[in-house]
Design an enzyme around this catalytic site. Structure first.
Site, mmCIF file in Angstrom:
data_model
loop_
_atom_site.group_PDB
_atom_site.id
_atom_site.type_symbol
_atom_site.label_atom_id
_atom_site.label_comp_id
_atom_site.label_asym_id
_atom_site.label_seq_id
_atom_site.Cartn_x
_atom_site.Cartn_y
_atom_site.Cartn_z
ATOM 1 N N ARG A 93 0.906 -0.909 0.409
ATOM 2 C CA ARG A 93 0.601 -0.003 0.162
ATOM 3 C C ARG A 93 1.502 1.373 0.396
ATOM 4 N NH1 ARG A 93 -2.555 0.187 6.272
ATOM 5 N NH2 ARG A 93 -1.226 1.144 7.744
ATOM 6 N N GLU B 228 -3.553 -8.416 6.838
ATOM 7 C CA GLU B 228 -3.372 -7.970 8.034
ATOM 8 C C GLU B 228 -4.930 -9.078 8.604
ATOM 9 O OE1 GLU B 228 -3.190 -3.428 9.009
ATOM 10 O OE2 GLU B 228 -4.291 -3.719 7.286
ATOM 11 N N LYS B 229 -5.147 -10.291 8.289
ATOM 12 C CA LYS B 229 -5.806 -10.930 8.262
ATOM 13 C C LYS B 229 -5.743 -11.593 9.811
ATOM 14 C CE LYS B 229 -3.818 -14.737 6.043
ATOM 15 N NZ LYS B 229 -2.969 -14.024 5.192
ATOM 16 N N GLU C 227 -2.920 7.265 7.558
ATOM 17 C CA GLU C 227 -1.743 7.368 7.624
ATOM 18 C C GLU C 227 -0.585 7.761 6.758
ATOM 19 O OE1 GLU C 227 -2.206 4.099 11.123
ATOM 20 O OE2 GLU C 227 -1.233 3.781 9.212
ATOM 21 N N GLU D 254 -7.673 4.827 15.390
ATOM 22 C CA GLU D 254 -7.434 3.503 15.815
ATOM 23 C C GLU D 254 -6.870 2.729 16.555
ATOM 24 O OE1 GLU D 254 -5.284 1.370 11.742
ATOM 25 O OE2 GLU D 254 -6.082 3.199 10.366
#
Length: 701
Positions: free
Chosen positions: A125, A370-371, A164, A322
């Site tokens: 990302r 990110e699972k 972010e 977050e």
């Protein structure tokens, strides 16, 4: 770049939490990852948990626009409508946090680069260079589309710009970044002669004949020019902020009534962006924070981050955008949170100024990087301790709704300065082992252990309301900031300056005449030479200020004092035995202390205790070790300032957070706690018992 909006040209947006009843509660919601039956179940679960705000479409660009110009809004329209029907407000993202694969394939020139030329490709990302006009145009186009489509949607509470920003690529060395850096330098210096003067380019034949010759500090045969490095840090922070501003201004032109924010990472680990320059650009400050499971004092790091966020927000309430319900996926060993830890973490943030508690993410992913990152709805589903804890947290936040809008007040401040962070850790220094944030956090933790609520502020902040001001390793200092600090001491504050402070000006030029340069006259000391210690070497420091005797390592100095300066601790051994290690000087109505070495924890605790007593900033409610007590005050203009001598009385909320495994009692020694405990509804008039691992919040007044 877009035309900049200004406060004068933009109507005041509504409050971000207009329409919310009390505190915000929710997280990142990614319905595009799930089929319809799961999305419908989500609404039931959200009602059960008491969710009232969600951040949506953060990583949705490739879903909205799977091929260039082909737009799919159906799922997002449906999501917005369903959330509105459920009474849930939306922080709607610009969907620009990760460009879709078709964009980077067609325009590989937008990819960022490392200093050695390595290209950072698609597949993770943030695979974009914020300075590249092609990426900027595409990001602005997507932002415009979303703003125009949802400008009047009743669920829309606040815009969430990108995500972010700078998290993974805080420094880009691409050709486009180099060109933008040159433009930034032209604006900063005006002429190449001024640049040469600031960068000291007479050294090593680095003199420039044209701005066109200037590059970022790329990988080079040896040390790069230090001022070039410092300016590239400044430029990079500004370039990321400029990207945010462009997207924000697009949103403001279309929806001037809707507030705009982005989620910062104001922590002791985020070196890339000077967030004190970002804060005024956000309609409400939002922050992300994750604890480090291997740190047994991670709750103190959390307190630091929350106080830093409040400092970036100028003392105003802020959004916790977050954090995690339990384990994350990116640490070496991702340990789940202990029972009660999620609630303690959440209410710590609230105690220190957050008006909303949000998580990454709502539902734990089945696939992707990110699972294994925890979420509000875990893989185990509804029948799990974690889900039950989420529901209990929702109840707790509803019970605390009345604290919304209240503020934390403090009479102690620790100065945090990103230019000093960047500058102090450059190469070619007396020691490469100095880490700026180590010293900042050491002082913060010492004050935390004493129960002192502390503001974290830049060196140019208004220091008039503080009776204790600590400047740890404030290496880069302007004349104006040095005068601001001296004025605080003159007015009556206790000012503490530590080693490697005041050494250089804003161009990283040494202030001649003896260290600590900008603070030499204030402190009444003159250091001739630094004496850093080798790894594993320590010395002893003796004096009442450190409790008799303390250990010290990393840094010592050959220091002399001027008339009127008191030596309160000296080196007992080593090559500087007998010389000053800690000094104190009366200044106007206040005092100025200098700490010329890195004390061990016991020595720093003893010194901090003396400074707190001298400044009179101790806590009004003393708590046992490991119990954190913070107070939020009603935002009453007559009492909000916390200025010395203020006699105003207002409602306050006393947060007591027990980080230990034993019950704790507050107010047992002649200072009873009187009020109503909001989490239980019980009246309190006397000692307040806080069970092991629990939180109590008492309305006082």
């Amino acid at each position: 770049m877009r035309r900049r909006t200004t406060p004068e040209s933009t109507p005041t947006p509504r409050p971000w939490n207009a329409g919310l009843d009390g505190l915000g509660f929710g997280g990142d919601y990614n319905p595009e990852q799930w089929p319809q039956d799961v999305r419908l179940e989500d609404l039931e679960l959200m009602r059960e948990a008491g969710v009232n705000v969600l951040s949506v479409a953060i990583f949705s660009w490739a879903t909205i626009e799977p091929r260039e110009g082909e737009l799919d809004w159906v799922w997002l329209d449906e999501t917005m409508d369903r959330l509105h029907s459920a009474g849930i407000r939306v922080a709607l993202a610009t969907a620009t946090a990760s460009p879709p694969p078709w964009l980077t394939r067609r325009h590989p020139e937008i990819l960022p680069r490392l200093a050695d030329g390595t290209v950072l490709h698609q597949g993770g990302r943030q695979s974009y260079a914020v300075t590249h006009p092609v990426h900027r145009d595409y990001a602005l186009r997507m932002t415009t589309r979303i703003a125009e489509r949802y400008r009047d949607h009743p669920a829309l509470a606040v815009w969430h710009v990108d995500n972010e920003i700078g998290c993974h690529v805080s420094r880009d060395y691409s050709d486009t970044a180099a060109a933008a850096f040159r433009d930034w330098l032209r604006a900063r210096y005006g002429s190449v002669d001024a640049l040469n003067q600031a960068w000291g380019t007479a050294f090593w034949s680095q003199r420039y004949g044209s701005f066109d010759d200037v590059l970022p500090p790329l990988t080079a045969p040896t040390f790069a020019n230090p001022t070039q490095q410092l300016d590239f840090h400044r430029f990079s922070s500004d370039a990321l902020l400029d990207y945010y501003r462009d997207l924000r201004d697009t949103l403001r032109e279309i929806t001037p009534h809707v507030p705009v924010t982005t989620n910062l990472m104001a922590t002791a680990h985020c070196k890339g962006m000077d967030y004190f320059t970002w804060g005024p650009e956000l309609d409400v400050v939002a922050n992300d924070h994750y604890t480090m499971s291997a740190d047994p004092e991670r709750h103190v790091d959390l307190a630091f981050s929350a106080d830093l966020t409040r400092g970036v927000a100028g003392g105003a309430p802020w959004i916790l955008m977050e954090h995690s319900t339990s384990a994350v996926n990116w640490q070496p060993r991702n340990t789940p949170k202990a029972p009660g830890e999620m609630l303690r973490n959440s209410l710590q943030h609230v105690a220190r100024g957050a008006d909303s508690v949000m998580f990454f993410q709502w539902r734990q992913s089945r696939a992707g990087a990110e699972k294994y990152h925890s979420a509000m709805v875990p893989h185990a589903g509804r029948d799990s301790d974690l889900w039950r804890d989420v529901v209990d947290l929702g109840k707790a936040l509803r019970a605390l709704g009345e604290v919304r809008g209240s503020r934390v007040r403090s009479r102690a401040a620790v100065v945090v300065d990103w230019p000093s962070w960047w500058g102090a850790e450059l190469d070619s220094h007396p020691t490469q082992d100095l880490r700026y944030m180590d010293q900042v956090q050491a002082w913060y933790r010492a004050l935390w252990r004493l129960g002192v609520t502390t503001d974290l502020v830049p060196p140019g902040a208004d220091l008039g309301g503080y009776d204790l001001v600590v400047l740890p390793t404030t290496y880069v200092v302007t004349d104006a900031d040095a005068a601001n600090v001296a004025a605080a001491a003159e007015r009556g504050a206790t000012v503490v300056v530590t080693y490697f402070s005041g050494i250089v000006d804003e161009s990283d030029h040494v202030r001649l005449g003896g260290y600590p340069g900008a603070f030499r006259d204030l402190l009444g000391v003159r250091t001739e030479e630094f004496h850093p210690l080798q790894d594993g070497v320590s010395v002893r420091v003796v004096g009442k200020a450190v409790g008799g005797e303390a250990g010290a390592d990393l840094w010592t100095e050959k220091t002399r004092v001027t008339d009127g300066t008191e030596v309160v601790a000296s080196y007992h051994d080593g090559t500087l035995a007998g010389r000053p290690a800690i000094t104190r000087r009366e200044v106007g109505s206040g005092r100025a202390w200098y700490v010329a070495t890195r004390l061990d924890e016991a020595g720093l605790d003893a010194l901090a205790e003396r400074l707190v007593a001298e400044a009179g900033v101790g806590p009004d409610v003393v708590a046992p070790a490991g119990v954190e007590v913070v107070r939020r005050w009603a935002d009453d203009p007559a009492t909000r300032s916390g200025q010395r001598g203020s006699t105003g009385v207002a409602t306050s909320w006393l947060f007591a957070i027990n980080h230990t495994d034993a019950d704790a009692t507050l107010g047992a020694a002649g200072a009873p706690v009187t009020g109503v405990e909001l989490l239980t509804g019980d009246a309190v008039d006397g000692p307040l018992v806080v069970p092991a691992g629990a939180v109590r919040v008492v309305r006082v007044g």
